[in-house]
Design an enzyme around this catalytic site. Structure first.
Site, PDB file in Angstrom:
ATOM      1  N   LYS A 138       0.845  -1.185   0.000  1.00  0.00           N
ATOM      2  CA  LYS A 138       0.000   0.000   0.000  1.00  0.00           C
ATOM      3  C   LYS A 138       0.885   1.241   0.000  1.00  0.00           C
ATOM      4  CE  LYS A 138      -3.558   0.338   2.732  1.00  0.00           C
ATOM      5  NZ  LYS A 138      -4.234   1.079   1.647  1.00  0.00           N
ATOM      6  N   GLU A 167      -2.836   5.014   7.254  1.00  0.00           N
ATOM      7  CA  GLU A 167      -3.622   3.821   6.906  1.00  0.00           C
ATOM      8  C   GLU A 167      -3.225   2.652   7.797  1.00  0.00           C
ATOM      9  OE1 GLU A 167      -4.394   4.462   2.131  1.00  0.00           O
ATOM     10  OE2 GLU A 167      -2.574   3.457   2.758  1.00  0.00           O
TER      11      GLU A 167
HETATM   12  C1  A5P Z   1      -3.000   5.159  -0.524  1.00  0.00           C
HETATM   13  O1  A5P Z   1      -1.806   5.604   0.013  1.00  0.00           O
HETATM   14  C2  A5P Z   1      -2.892   3.724  -0.907  1.00  0.00           C
HETATM   15  O2  A5P Z   1      -2.471   2.863   0.069  1.00  0.00           O
HETATM   16  C3  A5P Z   1      -4.141   3.218  -1.594  1.00  0.00           C
HETATM   17  O3  A5P Z   1      -4.949   2.494  -0.732  1.00  0.00           O
HETATM   18  C4  A5P Z   1      -3.697   2.363  -2.702  1.00  0.00           C
HETATM   19  O4  A5P Z   1      -2.735   3.108  -3.429  1.00  0.00           O
HETATM   20  C5  A5P Z   1      -4.820   1.950  -3.626  1.00  0.00           C
HETATM   21  O5  A5P Z   1      -5.255   3.041  -4.361  1.00  0.00           O
HETATM   22  P1  A5P Z   1      -6.369   2.926  -5.453  1.00  0.00           P
HETATM   23  O6  A5P Z   1      -7.596   2.414  -4.790  1.00  0.00           O
HETATM   24  O7  A5P Z   1      -6.523   4.333  -5.968  1.00  0.00           O
HETATM   25  O8  A5P Z   1      -5.882   2.007  -6.519  1.00  0.00           O
END
Ligand code: A5P
Length: 221
Positions: free
Chosen positions: A93, A102
């Site tokens: 992530k 997160e």
């Molecule tokens: C944010 O920092 C990320 O961890 C997102 O959860 C991850 O990049 C997934 O993003 P999308 O849902 O836009 O693909």
């Protein structure tokens, strides 16, 4: 687009009144936030915590009640996207740069639902460069340490300027190639002074993964 939305909405349906909900970040999590907003409008009573400044403003836009961490007993459910998901449910992530907040929310939640479209499924993590949040002070030295562990780190930029996380830190996107042992790599990275957090999320904390498909299916594993 449709696939992300389907996965997000299916996971959001797991939320019940009275729950404390962790809101993820990114385009898939945004669909979940929108759905939760609709559920709140229809009478769902929850309190939410946002994992990024962007998610917080989206939650406010949809009138989702937000709360602070003060006096928080626990988080009941967190719903968040991912950049890569392996067959054991380990994750990468941080593609949006929100990995630290997160991780604090997702790992402290009783239930952690990952939402994604099928493009995020991989056999082994590592094609997507691993985002690592690092302290700006002396970051040149931190990058050298990351290189010694076997990656090619690249400081993330936006329009030629360094990307700054919600916590005021830099993101090093680290190209490792195939990551054979995510747990071991995460431990070694966390030993480096200057590394705040990595985008490797262990399967131990994942309750289920909801994967949406363009044909309308949602697979849960
Ligand atoms: C944010 O920092 C990320 O961890 C997102 O959860 C991850 O990049 C997934 O993003 P999308 O849902 O836009 O693909």
């Amino acid at each position: 687009m449709k696939a992300k939305r389907l996965a997000a909405e299916k996971a959001a349906e797991k939320i019940k009144s009275g729950m404390v909900v962790g809101l993820g970040s990114g385009s898939t999590a945004n669909w979940a936030i929108k759905k939760i907003g609709e559920m709140v409008k229809e009478g769902l009573q929850i309190e939410a915590l946002a994992s990024s400044v962007k998610s917080e403003s989206l939650a406010k836009e949809y009138n989702i009640p937000l709360r602070s961490f003060e006096g928080l007993e626990s988080i009941d459910i967190a719903i968040d996207g991912a950049d890569e998901i392996d067959k054991n449910r380990n994750l990468i992530k941080g593609g949006g740069g929100s990995l630290l907040r997160e991780k604090i929310i997702d790992f402290n939640s009783k239930l952690f639902y990952v939402i994604a479209d099928e493009s995020k499924l991989v056999n082994t993590l590592g094609k997507f460069p691993l985002p690592i949040e690092i302290i700006p002070f002396g970051h040149e030295l931190t990058l050298k340490q990351l290189q010694l562990i076997g990656c090619t780190p690249v400081i993330r930029k936006i329009d030629d300027n360094p990307f700054i996380s919600d916590n005021g830190n830099l993101i090093a996107d680290c190209h490792f190639g195939i990551i054979k042992d995510p747990q071991d790599l995460n431990e070694r990275l966390k030993m480096i002074v200057g590394v705040v957090e990595t985008g490797l999320f262990s399967s131990r904390f994942v309750t289920s993964v909801f994967v949406g498909f363009e044909n309308g299916d949602v697979r849960v594993f």
